[in-house]
Design an enzyme around this catalytic site. Structure first.
Site, PDB file in Angstrom:
ATOM      1  CB  SER A  40      -0.952  -0.018   1.204  1.00  0.00           C
ATOM      2  OG  SER A  40      -1.790   1.109   1.210  1.00  0.00           O
ATOM      3  CE1 TYR A  59       0.009   5.198  -5.394  1.00  0.00           C
ATOM      4  CE2 TYR A  59       0.133   6.620  -3.464  1.00  0.00           C
ATOM      5  CZ  TYR A  59       0.579   5.524  -4.169  1.00  0.00           C
ATOM      6  OH  TYR A  59       1.588   4.745  -3.654  1.00  0.00           O
ATOM      7  CE  LYS A 114      -0.356   2.058  -3.837  1.00  0.00           C
ATOM      8  NZ  LYS A 114       0.295   0.773  -4.121  1.00  0.00           N
TER       9      LYS A 114
END
Length: 270
Positions: free
Chosen positions: A144, A158, A162
């Protein structure tokens, strides 16, 4: 845990954290298959990694595949298992980031980032799982980010991907543990990789100011922490004190962190 003669698959293994982890594992005697999209980069990584082999009879293979495409991801994992003979550890390091202002980023960036970071990991896990269940053992390591613990200005494409990996890892951990399969998730800080160089080309100045709070790590140092976390059967692998504290206290600290971020960002607006 002794990595000597362990059979390991790494996605995104041709550069950055993936490559550094591959080099370290090969130097410890592991058999490895690395998967990445670019054949030229794979060939360069192979030449470097071959130099650190502990044994001449170690298995080391490269496969070109785009893990965001389900068929390619499944075929690559299937082929990697065939080449190695079995699989002990799967490390999911393939990823991308394209920072920018939410209102300016094309929708394709959001779709592509989720496809690579989340779906690319999920496809590989689903393909490797039957073999690990059959063996009644295995380790799955998801990569992650610190941006998977707290949303960061400029990372609207983004951070959610994650966060999604975190949810997947937390959900899988309890389900797979009775089957002998250990799940871990890594939260690296900013790391000096080709991806970071690419990110800096589109990163808003506010994001650069926030990220500048912490000095980037070297990929080799992150790789060391990943292997130590695997040895210790850690669920959350958190390189550095800042990430450890963020992992433990991020919900409690969120208000204070957001106030600080707002202060940093306001300097660019005034």
């Amino acid at each position: 845990m002794n990595f000597n003669q362990k059979n390991i698959i790494i996605t995104g293994g041709s550069s950055g954290i993936g490559k550094a982890t591959a080099q370290l594992l090969v130097s410890l005697g592991a058999n490895l298959t690395i998967i990445a999209r670019n054949q030229t980069t794979l060939d360069q990584a192979q030449a470097e990694i071959e130099l650190v082999k502990l044994h001449q009879n170690q298995k080391f293979f490269t496969l070109s595949a785009d893990v965001s495409v389900r068929e390619e991801a499944e075929n690559a994992i299937k082929r990697a298992i065939e080449l190695l003979g079995s699989v002990d550890i799967l490390i999911l390091s393939a990823g991308m980031a394209y920072p920018g202002y939410f209102r300016e980023l094309p929708i394709e960036v959001f779709e592509r980032t989720m496809a690579v970071n989340y779906w690319g990991s999920l496809y590989c896990i689903r393909e490797v799982l039957p073999k690990m269940v059959e063996q009644n053992q295995g380790k799955i390591i998801l990569i992650s980010s610190a941006a998977g613990l707290i949303g960061i200005y400029g990372y609207t494409a983004y951070s959610p991907t994650k966060f999604a990996l975190r949810g997947l890892a937390e959900s899988l951990r309890g389900e797979l543990k009775p089957l002998g399969i250990q799940v871990s998730i890594v939260y690296p800080p900013d790391t000096n990789t080709p991806q970071l160089v690419a990110e800096n080309k589109t990163k808003p100045p506010e994001t650069k100011a926030i990220n500048g709070m912490v000095k980037p790590w070297e990929p080799e140092a992150v790789a060391q922490d990943i292997l130590q976390g695997i040895k210790n059967n850690q669920f959350a692998i958190t390189p550095g004190l800042e990430i450890k504290l963020l992992n433990i206290f991020h919900s409690l600290l969120l208000s204070l962190i957001n106030r600080y971020f707002d202060h940093v960002i306001q300097n660019f607006k005034s």
